[in-house]
Structures are given as C-alpha cells and as structure tokens.
Design a protein around this motif. Sequence first.
Motif, PDB file in Angstrom:
ATOM      1  N   SER A 119       0.590  -1.144   0.123  1.00 51.80           N
ATOM      2  CA  SER A 119      -0.060   0.325   0.000  1.00 51.80           C
ATOM      3  C   SER A 119       0.887   1.497  -0.179  1.00 51.80           C
ATOM      4  O   SER A 119       0.246   2.274  -0.156  1.00 51.80           O
ATOM      5  CB  SER A 119      -1.107  -0.237   1.295  1.00 51.80           C
ATOM      6  OG  SER A 119      -0.295   0.576   1.977  1.00 51.80           O
ATOM      7  N   LEU A 120       1.742   0.670  -0.006  1.00 56.56           N
ATOM      8  CA  LEU A 120       2.970   2.437   0.654  1.00 56.56           C
ATOM      9  C   LEU A 120       3.225   2.706  -1.157  1.00 56.56           C
ATOM     10  O   LEU A 120       3.085   4.740  -0.963  1.00 56.56           O
ATOM     11  CB  LEU A 120       4.502   2.331   0.931  1.00 56.56           C
ATOM     12  CG  LEU A 120       4.160   1.333   2.511  1.00 56.56           C
ATOM     13  CD1 LEU A 120       5.695   1.054   2.762  1.00 56.56           C
ATOM     14  CD2 LEU A 120       4.107   2.562   3.244  1.00 56.56           C
ATOM     15  N   GLU A 149       0.152  11.124   0.317  1.00 54.27           N
ATOM     16  CA  GLU A 149       1.379  11.965   0.786  1.00 54.27           C
ATOM     17  C   GLU A 149       2.737  12.072   0.790  1.00 54.27           C
ATOM     18  O   GLU A 149       3.190  12.671   1.153  1.00 54.27           O
ATOM     19  CB  GLU A 149       0.485  11.791   2.544  1.00 54.27           C
ATOM     20  CG  GLU A 149      -0.251  11.831   3.015  1.00 54.27           C
ATOM     21  CD  GLU A 149      -0.482  11.168   4.459  1.00 54.27           C
ATOM     22  OE1 GLU A 149      -1.445  10.673   4.646  1.00 54.27           O
ATOM     23  OE2 GLU A 149       0.794  11.519   5.534  1.00 54.27           O
ATOM     24  N   ILE A 150       3.138  10.599  -0.646  1.00 54.28           N
ATOM     25  CA  ILE A 150       4.301  10.509  -0.321  1.00 54.28           C
ATOM     26  C   ILE A 150       5.297  11.402  -1.474  1.00 54.28           C
ATOM     27  O   ILE A 150       6.014  12.016  -1.783  1.00 54.28           O
ATOM     28  CB  ILE A 150       4.874   9.297  -0.962  1.00 54.28           C
ATOM     29  CG1 ILE A 150       6.037   8.788  -0.980  1.00 54.28           C
ATOM     30  CG2 ILE A 150       4.683   9.516  -2.352  1.00 54.28           C
ATOM     31  CD1 ILE A 150       6.318   9.198   0.257  1.00 54.28           C
ATOM     32  N   SER A 201       1.277  -7.748  18.670  1.00 46.82           N
ATOM     33  CA  SER A 201       2.160  -7.829  19.190  1.00 46.82           C
ATOM     34  C   SER A 201       2.614  -8.478  16.893  1.00 46.82           C
ATOM     35  O   SER A 201       3.746  -8.365  16.719  1.00 46.82           O
ATOM     36  CB  SER A 201       3.024  -9.135  19.225  1.00 46.82           C
ATOM     37  OG  SER A 201       1.551 -10.228  19.249  1.00 46.82           O
ATOM     38  N   ASP A 202       1.262  -7.877  16.255  1.00 37.78           N
ATOM     39  CA  ASP A 202       1.314  -8.229  14.643  1.00 37.78           C
ATOM     40  C   ASP A 202       1.487  -7.037  14.242  1.00 37.78           C
ATOM     41  O   ASP A 202       1.441  -7.472  12.866  1.00 37.78           O
ATOM     42  CB  ASP A 202       0.714  -8.420  14.456  1.00 37.78           C
ATOM     43  CG  ASP A 202       1.114 -10.829  14.812  1.00 37.78           C
ATOM     44  OD1 ASP A 202       0.179 -11.125  15.160  1.00 37.78           O
ATOM     45  OD2 ASP A 202       2.255 -11.137  14.958  1.00 37.78           O
ATOM     46  N   GLN A 203       1.446  -6.102  14.784  1.00 41.27           N
ATOM     47  CA  GLN A 203       1.607  -5.110  14.096  1.00 41.27           C
ATOM     48  C   GLN A 203       2.771  -4.317  13.469  1.00 41.27           C
ATOM     49  O   GLN A 203       3.821  -4.323  14.132  1.00 41.27           O
ATOM     50  CB  GLN A 203       1.227  -3.227  14.885  1.00 41.27           C
ATOM     51  CG  GLN A 203       0.662  -2.190  14.644  1.00 41.27           C
ATOM     52  CD  GLN A 203       0.204  -0.952  15.763  1.00 41.27           C
ATOM     53  OE1 GLN A 203      -0.349  -1.167  16.721  1.00 41.27           O
ATOM     54  NE2 GLN A 203       0.170   0.241  15.016  1.00 41.27           N
ATOM     55  N   VAL A 204       2.653  -4.029  12.437  1.00 45.08           N
ATOM     56  CA  VAL A 204       3.596  -3.011  11.921  1.00 45.08           C
ATOM     57  C   VAL A 204       4.064  -2.077  11.555  1.00 45.08           C
ATOM     58  O   VAL A 204       3.360  -1.340  10.890  1.00 45.08           O
ATOM     59  CB  VAL A 204       4.165  -3.959  10.522  1.00 45.08           C
ATOM     60  CG1 VAL A 204       5.024  -4.051   9.569  1.00 45.08           C
ATOM     61  CG2 VAL A 204       4.129  -5.582  10.107  1.00 45.08           C
ATOM     62  N   PHE A 205       5.358  -1.347  11.563  1.00 45.08           N
ATOM     63  CA  PHE A 205       5.082   0.460  11.679  1.00 45.08           C
ATOM     64  C   PHE A 205       5.917   0.494  10.530  1.00 45.08           C
ATOM     65  O   PHE A 205       7.133   0.207  10.393  1.00 45.08           O
ATOM     66  CB  PHE A 205       6.434   0.965  12.501  1.00 45.08           C
ATOM     67  CG  PHE A 205       4.765   0.724  14.150  1.00 45.08           C
ATOM     68  CD1 PHE A 205       4.653  -0.248  14.775  1.00 45.08           C
ATOM     69  CD2 PHE A 205       3.846   1.399  14.343  1.00 45.08           C
ATOM     70  CE1 PHE A 205       3.924  -0.718  16.247  1.00 45.08           C
ATOM     71  CE2 PHE A 205       2.954   1.602  15.841  1.00 45.08           C
ATOM     72  CZ  PHE A 205       3.299  -0.250  16.104  1.00 45.08           C
ATOM     73  N   ALA A 206       6.101   1.219   9.224  1.00 39.59           N
ATOM     74  CA  ALA A 206       6.353   1.741   8.562  1.00 39.59           C
ATOM     75  C   ALA A 206       7.453   3.546   7.797  1.00 39.59           C
ATOM     76  O   ALA A 206       5.980   4.243   8.242  1.00 39.59           O
ATOM     77  CB  ALA A 206       7.097   1.218   6.895  1.00 39.59           C
ATOM     78  N   SER A 266      12.533  -0.780  -3.649  1.00 40.26           N
ATOM     79  CA  SER A 266      12.803  -0.309  -1.918  1.00 40.26           C
ATOM     80  C   SER A 266      12.146  -1.400  -1.561  1.00 40.26           C
ATOM     81  O   SER A 266      12.505  -2.521  -0.477  1.00 40.26           O
ATOM     82  CB  SER A 266      12.711   0.509  -1.523  1.00 40.26           C
ATOM     83  OG  SER A 266      13.073   1.826  -2.161  1.00 40.26           O
ATOM     84  N   THR A 267      10.788  -1.789  -1.404  1.00 36.20           N
ATOM     85  CA  THR A 267       9.811  -2.916  -0.696  1.00 36.20           C
ATOM     86  C   THR A 267      10.158  -4.261  -1.186  1.00 36.20           C
ATOM     87  O   THR A 267      10.245  -4.893  -0.865  1.00 36.20           O
ATOM     88  CB  THR A 267       8.783  -2.098  -1.422  1.00 36.20           C
ATOM     89  OG1 THR A 267       8.397  -2.333  -2.067  1.00 36.20           O
ATOM     90  CG2 THR A 267       8.105  -0.886  -0.428  1.00 36.20           C
TER      91      THR A 267
END
Length: 678
Positions: free
Chosen positions: A55-56, A61-62, A75-80, A100-101
């Motif tokens: 989705s990035l 906004e990028i 505990s399964d949450q991902v931050f990027a 990069s992804t």
Amino acid sequence: MVSSRLLFFLSAIFLLTAPAVAQTPDFLYHDCLNDKGNYTANSTYERNLNHLLSSLSSNTEIDHGFYNSSYGQNSDQVFAIELCRGDVDPDVCRGCLNISTSLLKQHCPIQKEAIGWFDYCMLRYSNRSIFGVVETLPGFRMWSPYNVSANYLNQFNDDLRTLLESLRSEAVAGGPLRKFAARNATAPNFQTLYALVQCTADLSEQDCNNCLVGAIQDIPQCCGGKQGGRVIGPSCNIRFETYEFYNSTAASSPPSSPGEPPESPSPPLTNTNTTKGSESNTSRTIIIIIVSIAAFVVLVISFCVYFRVKRRPRREKLETAEDDEIRSVESLQFDFSTIRVATDNFSEANKLGQGGFGDVYKGRLSDGQVIAIKRLSKNSGQGDLEFKNEVLLVAKLQHRNLVRLLGFCLERDERLLIYEFMPNTSLDHFLFDPIKRAHLDWQRRYKIIGGIARGILYLHEDSRLRIIHRDLKASNILLDAEMNSKISDFGMARLFLLDQTQGNTSRIVGTYGYMAPEYAMHGQFSVKSDVFSFGVLVLEIVSGQKNNCFRNGENVEDLLSYAWKNWREGTASNIVDPTIMLGATTEIMRCIHIGLLCVQENVADRPTMASVILMLNSYSITLQVPSQPAFFMHSNIDLETTSRWMQSTWVTKSDERSKGNSVEASRNEASITELYPR
C-alpha cells in the motif's frame, strides 16, 4: 584559449577512465537488524507486512517526500517510514520506493525490522513504534577519495561548518511536511561547496536539531580533509560535495500546506562587502584593457612577420609534405597477386560475408598474418588517384573501437580494402542467434554498447575528418578475440561518390530499420542520423532481437513501437532479453532510456554522442523524458502514463560488503563507505 569542445572531450575522457562502478540494483547500505527478532512464513505479521508494503506506493502523501504508516494490531502490528531526498520529484520518489519494498524483503526475508537506503530514498519497517523517535543506528558513512589541498584546509572546514550550520537551522524550521535544506557556498581555491541536510518529517524541531548536530560532529571523524562526505542514519542525514549533486531548483522550492503560497528560497551565501567588490571590478577593467592592447600589438607584429616570410621555404615544406603523402600511400598498397594467393583466389571457403559495398573474404599473408579483404563493388565513381587519397585519409582514422584499415589494392577495375581480421565476426552473429546469444551476458553487452559509442564519438568529433557513418547496424559492429566492439565500414561514404550537397543526398545508403526518418525519407543526414542508428542498436542489444521483427509471444511487431509502448506503461522489463534478466537491472533500464532518447523523431531532441557517453558513464546525470520515437506504429497509448522513475540516477554499492565493514561505493567516481558499529 581552450575551446569548449576540448573541455567537454576532456571531461568525457575523465569519466570514461574513472574507476568502474559496481552496477547492481542494490542499496547503498541496508541492515536486517537480526537481533530484533524474526517472524515465521505465512504468519499474521508477514501478511500485515506485505499488506503495508504493497500500500505504500499508492499513497498520495509521499508527494511531500515523507510518509509513515502502520497496519495490524498488538504484537503483529507493523510500522513503516518512507523518506525521499527533498529535491526528488514524486515520480522518481515512488519508483525508488517501489524497488525498495521488494528489495528489502529479498535481503531480509524473515526479519521483523529492516532498513535500506538508496541515494534518493530510505525505507524502514519494524514491529515497534518508530514514529517521532530519534535513532542514529544503524547507519553508515561515505567519503570522497579526494583530499582538500592542505593550503586551503582550514578555510574549507570553516566554510563547510558555516554552510551546514545554516542549513541545519533551515531544515529544523521546515515544518511537518519536509525538514530539508540544500544550498551552495563559495569554497577556497575557486571551488563551490554544495551541501544538504534532512530529517524525517515526524521529528520535533528539537529532535531534528539534536540529530543533525550529532551528524555534523561526526564529519571530522569520517570525512575530515575530504572534498565530499555523507553521514547517514535512520532519522537524519547530511551530505556535502564540491560538485552539484542535487536538483537546485527543486531543493529551493519546499512543499506548502494547502492554501499557502510557497516560501521564497533562502538566498545563497554571498560577499556583502560592496567596497571590495567595486575595487575588484576596477582592477578587472584595468587588466582587460592592458591585455587587449598587448594582444593588438602582438597581432600587428605577427602580420609583419608573416608578410616578410619568404615563399621558397613554404614551397619546400609543401613539397616535403607531398612526398610524405606519396610514400604513405605506397606503403599501404598491396599487390593484387598477393591478395589473390592469400584468399585462395577469392574462394567460397574463405568468404566471410556479403554487404552493400561488396563481398568480404578471409586471407592469410605469407608471414602468417590473418587479414580481412573487402572486394568493393564496381560502382565507385572515383579515379585511382582520388581513391588512393580517400584510402589514405581513412587509414589515418585509428581508434580502438574502429576496425583498422591496413591497406588497399588497385588493379584495373578491382578495388580491395585490407582490414585487420576480427575472429568473432560481427555482433549480429551472436545477438540474433538463440544459442550464441548466451555468450553475451549483460557485462559484455554493456561493454559493446560503450565501445560503439566511443567509436562514433571519435568519427563525429575527434578524428581528422568528421565522418557520418550512415550505415550503423549490428552486422557492421565486429568483435575481436576479447569481444571488444569495433565499427567497420566507417569510410564507405567517402570511398563511394554520392550526389550530395550540404548534407543532402539523392542516393540513400543504409539499412532500413536503422535509418533515421529524415534520412530515409528526405535524404537529410547529420551526426544525429548516426545517433538514431545507435539508439536502435542499443535496443537490439538489450532485447536480443532484430528491430523489424520483435517477437512478443505469438505476435511480431516493430521493436521501437514495442519498446515505447512498454516504457510508457511502466513495463520496460518486457523488452529485456530473458538471458540477461539476472544482470544489472538499473543499468539495463538506463540503457533502454538512452536508446529511446536517441530514436526520437525530432532531430534536435536526440542527444549528441558526447552526451550519450556521459549518460552511460555517469549516474549523476539525470536523463530527460523521451518523446515518441520515429516510425511509432501504435499511437493509442495513454500518453499521460509515464515511467519517469527510471530516469533516476542511483548510486550502487560494491559486492565487497560481505568481506568487512569497509566497502567501496561509488557514483561517477569512487568513494569509501564505513558502517556504524552496532
């Protein structure tokens, strides 16, 4: 005074002789942070990570160069975090992050936390919240191999410190969209110093300031006395060079919040001492007047000396030159009987091929030397003397990427040219053969492209004559024992008289598919005609298929049309020969880009060969977006679709990283990288 052309040529030679760059589609540096934990295949964390990364690239906004997001729970949450360099436009930014992804997942297939840097962007993800947190590790440093002169080192350091401190203050106050600043300042020894600083936009002003202060303090340890350097970390980075490495226009136009006008760019540092400036201007005026008077006096004296020179010595000099020319011609002339014996009376067994200018035979002289003989067709309109003179001129055109003309033979209506023998025949025998094509890996193909470009540049700009080849094609590119490319038939246009006036001809010499449209349809030729043919050759070398019968599954279509369609649709990898798909992807895409620039319909839009060589050898040069090529057959493509990210110039690292903590990374010149200890 040195001409601008000479200066340009010298710069091209510098780039061509610069150390080779490791051309792999990889990060400047990456870290998988193995001590932060791993996840298992097909786990909830992996699914969340894949969803977040996919989705990035679609977010809006990028456009401001920065974006952070998270997905999942507990505990399964991902931050990027995504960060692009502040001077990079949104399309290039997205393209960099798209690569990069996928690349970061390849390098770190099971690690919960990872980070990777290209020259233009950074991608980072973790299983812990990383938003608004200042972190200096992992990181790396790079520095130029060139030192600042000891005579100017103190002043250079003072100027650098002043510039970076000014940029730090500007970046800290950058606001929530972008904390970035770039500018140049005057440096000692008539140099200009360029620098940029940047923080991730989620940091507070105080955290950004602290991060940049620490990075600036690291410069003496990593880059002291160097002409360039970088300190790169997860939260901030700085870079300085003595050449312009960023887009100054984009760097001076920070993004604005909705409804707000853009801020005015900060002015560059200048000398405000107007009295000193006036004195300098006055001194400069006096110097100009004195030099002008001296030049006039020298000119008058030169004319007087010229008219007093006796003509007899001049005539003697001319006669000596004519004698030298005659001896040169005689030394190049072979007996017909010698060539007939060498070729076994031009037997079919010794026939290498047939072209538009005649048949080519292999021969062996009595001393064992192997030669190639071109038996010219009998339609040259020149007399013997004119033919000899032309051969002499062509024989003097010697370059490592031109097939060397050893001599000639004249007997009645026979005209033979004797060349050095190329054991690997011509490029088309390898490129278009499904079996032999495997011998041409990408490294060899790229070397062949560079050799062709250097040979054409010599013919256009650096030889005794300006030669326009007019028949560049795969069969006229010969390969020596080391698979070096050499252009053949480069003197044929001179050896055959054509009905031509000021770049126009009523007799078209060339091969359709390689011929520029203005030449094929109107007989108008120029150096840009050869550039067009070179562009077709590049696309053939990348694709491994002929320009007029590109096979796409069951379909056969024109190569230029197919290349253009896929370029516009962002699927340029469809053009690439499957046998080299494991090659340097970024380099291959750049060659496709250059090829499309060369085959543009508008003559003025095509680059010169000097520019092509710079584009091939310097990733610091940003490529223009190509326009529609000539002979384009499929015009129903959405012309708004673009793949401009492919024009980005990314620095790549050396594969030596695995050997230790010091590796080499490079742009158009070598630099050295040091990794922060963890």
